[in-house]
Design a protein around this motif. Structure first.
Motif, PDB file in Angstrom:
ATOM      1  N   PHE A  21     -14.483  -2.318  35.278  1.00  0.00           N
ATOM      2  CA  PHE A  21     -15.286  -3.354  34.642  1.00  0.00           C
ATOM      3  C   PHE A  21     -14.473  -4.003  33.536  1.00  0.00           C
ATOM      4  N   PRO A  22     -14.771  -5.278  33.239  1.00  0.00           N
ATOM      5  CA  PRO A  22     -14.009  -5.962  32.172  1.00  0.00           C
ATOM      6  C   PRO A  22     -14.275  -5.345  30.811  1.00  0.00           C
ATOM      7  N   GLY A  23     -13.412  -5.681  29.876  1.00  0.00           N
ATOM      8  CA  GLY A  23     -13.501  -5.128  28.535  1.00  0.00           C
ATOM      9  C   GLY A  23     -14.775  -5.495  27.794  1.00  0.00           C
ATOM     10  N   ARG A  24     -15.549  -6.445  28.344  1.00  0.00           N
ATOM     11  CA  ARG A  24     -16.829  -6.794  27.701  1.00  0.00           C
ATOM     12  C   ARG A  24     -17.801  -5.603  27.730  1.00  0.00           C
ATOM     13  N   PHE A  25     -17.535  -4.695  28.641  1.00  0.00           N
ATOM     14  CA  PHE A  25     -18.376  -3.504  28.759  1.00  0.00           C
ATOM     15  C   PHE A  25     -17.725  -2.365  27.976  1.00  0.00           C
ATOM     16  N   SER A  26     -18.436  -1.821  27.042  1.00  0.00           N
ATOM     17  CA  SER A  26     -17.898  -0.722  26.242  1.00  0.00           C
ATOM     18  C   SER A  26     -18.994   0.295  25.975  1.00  0.00           C
ATOM     19  N   GLY A  27     -18.575   1.452  25.553  1.00  0.00           N
ATOM     20  CA  GLY A  27     -19.558   2.487  25.270  1.00  0.00           C
ATOM     21  C   GLY A  27     -19.074   3.400  24.177  1.00  0.00           C
ATOM     22  N   ARG A  28     -19.953   4.286  23.783  1.00  0.00           N
ATOM     23  CA  ARG A  28     -19.565   5.314  22.834  1.00  0.00           C
ATOM     24  C   ARG A  28     -20.563   6.455  22.921  1.00  0.00           C
ATOM     25  N   GLN A  29     -20.138   7.581  22.402  1.00  0.00           N
ATOM     26  CA  GLN A  29     -21.017   8.748  22.386  1.00  0.00           C
ATOM     27  C   GLN A  29     -21.004   9.321  20.985  1.00  0.00           C
ATOM     28  N   PHE A  30     -22.159   9.743  20.546  1.00  0.00           N
ATOM     29  CA  PHE A  30     -22.292  10.284  19.198  1.00  0.00           C
ATOM     30  C   PHE A  30     -22.206  11.813  19.234  1.00  0.00           C
ATOM     31  N   SER A  31     -22.146  12.410  18.037  1.00  0.00           N
ATOM     32  CA  SER A  31     -21.974  13.864  17.951  1.00  0.00           C
ATOM     33  C   SER A  31     -23.160  14.623  18.538  1.00  0.00           C
ATOM     34  N   ASN A  32     -24.322  13.982  18.625  1.00  0.00           N
ATOM     35  CA  ASN A  32     -25.492  14.645  19.221  1.00  0.00           C
ATOM     36  C   ASN A  32     -25.587  14.366  20.722  1.00  0.00           C
ATOM     37  N   SER A  33     -24.520  13.817  21.299  1.00  0.00           N
ATOM     38  CA  SER A  33     -24.371  13.497  22.729  1.00  0.00           C
ATOM     39  C   SER A  33     -25.098  12.235  23.162  1.00  0.00           C
ATOM     40  N   ARG A  34     -25.898  11.652  22.307  1.00  0.00           N
ATOM     41  CA  ARG A  34     -26.524  10.376  22.658  1.00  0.00           C
ATOM     42  C   ARG A  34     -25.431   9.340  22.878  1.00  0.00           C
ATOM     43  N   SER A  35     -25.706   8.418  23.781  1.00  0.00           N
ATOM     44  CA  SER A  35     -24.677   7.431  24.122  1.00  0.00           C
ATOM     45  C   SER A  35     -25.268   6.026  24.085  1.00  0.00           C
ATOM     46  N   GLU A  36     -24.428   5.091  23.793  1.00  0.00           N
ATOM     47  CA  GLU A  36     -24.788   3.679  23.860  1.00  0.00           C
ATOM     48  C   GLU A  36     -23.749   2.950  24.684  1.00  0.00           C
ATOM     49  N   MET A  37     -24.216   1.907  25.372  1.00  0.00           N
ATOM     50  CA  MET A  37     -23.253   1.020  25.992  1.00  0.00           C
ATOM     51  C   MET A  37     -23.545  -0.398  25.505  1.00  0.00           C
TER      52      MET A  37
END
Lengths: 116, 115
Positions: free
Chosen positions: A60-76
């Protein structure tokens, strides 16, 4: 145990905007994966996070990104939205005890994103 | 790279009849194989998986699948379907060597069970 939760369930945005989707994994699960589901392309892997680190990435292009927090919750996050980004975005979590494929991935109900 | 082909986009079947949903895969490495089901407005639920060992795998809701390495197939079967089996079914593969939880899915088969 509560299942994988995704918020919001439905979202309407316009082209050029950005959007952030959230995923809360099952308690104790440390791996979170994201998939995009569209009628034309089907289910496609976006990325996987484990212990706040991206382990795998799809095409997928770089416009799509994500991250994960220390409590394992994730956002994209999707920036500069395009009409073609309209899709159901699914999140899946797993325990990840070493051998990836023996860990069942539990899917959330998804966030349906509509880009106008 | 891996790919999964589900030969039938739609399969209509009468209740209590048997059904087979076909799946073929292509991969240059050894893979794990999965079948998932998706009900309307829901996420995916794992039906069964093949990791190693016996090529006949039994899953939930009376489904089973057979891994055939020579034909690179992993067809899903149920001897007698119920109206509640109406859903979309996805075959998927995971690379044994690549690590992580990346699944490559087929395009899905819509199973419609009729009375």
């Amino acid at each position: 145990k509560a299942g994988v939760t995704q918020t919001p369930r439905y979202l309407i945005k316009t082209r050029g905007q950005q959007v952030t989707l959230s995923c809360s994994p099952i308690s104790g699960h440390r791996s979170v994966s994201w998939y995009q589901q569209t009628p034309g392309q089907g289910l496609q892997f976006l990325f996987e996070y484990f212990s706040e680190t991206q382990r795998n990435k799809g095409n997928f292009p770089g416009r799509f990104s994500g991250r994960q927090f220390s409590n394992s919750r994730s956002e994209m996050n999707v920036s500069t939205l395009e009409l073609g980004d309209s899709a159901l975005y699914l999140c899946a979590s797993s325990l990840f005890l070493g051998s990836p494929a023996i860990n069942e991935q539990f899917f959330g109900p998804g966030t349906r994103l509509t880009v106008l | 790279a891996q790919s999964v082909t589900q030969l039938d986009s739609q399969v209509p079947v009468f209740e209590e009849a048997p059904v087979e949903l076909r799946c073929n895969y292509s991969s240059s490495v050894s893979v794990y194989l999965f079948w998932y089901v998706q009900y309307p407005n829901q996420g995916l639920q794992l039906l069964l998986k093949y990791l190693s060992g016996s090529t006949l795998v039994k899953g939930i809701n009376g489904f089973e699948a057979e891994f055939n390495k020579s034909q690179t197939s992993f067809h899903l079967r149920k001897p007698s379907v119920h109206i509640s089996d109406t859903a979309e079914y996805f075959c998927a593969v995971s690379d044994r060597e690549g690590g992580g939880n990346k699944l490559t899915f087929g395009t899905g088969t819509q199973l419609k069970v009729e009375l």
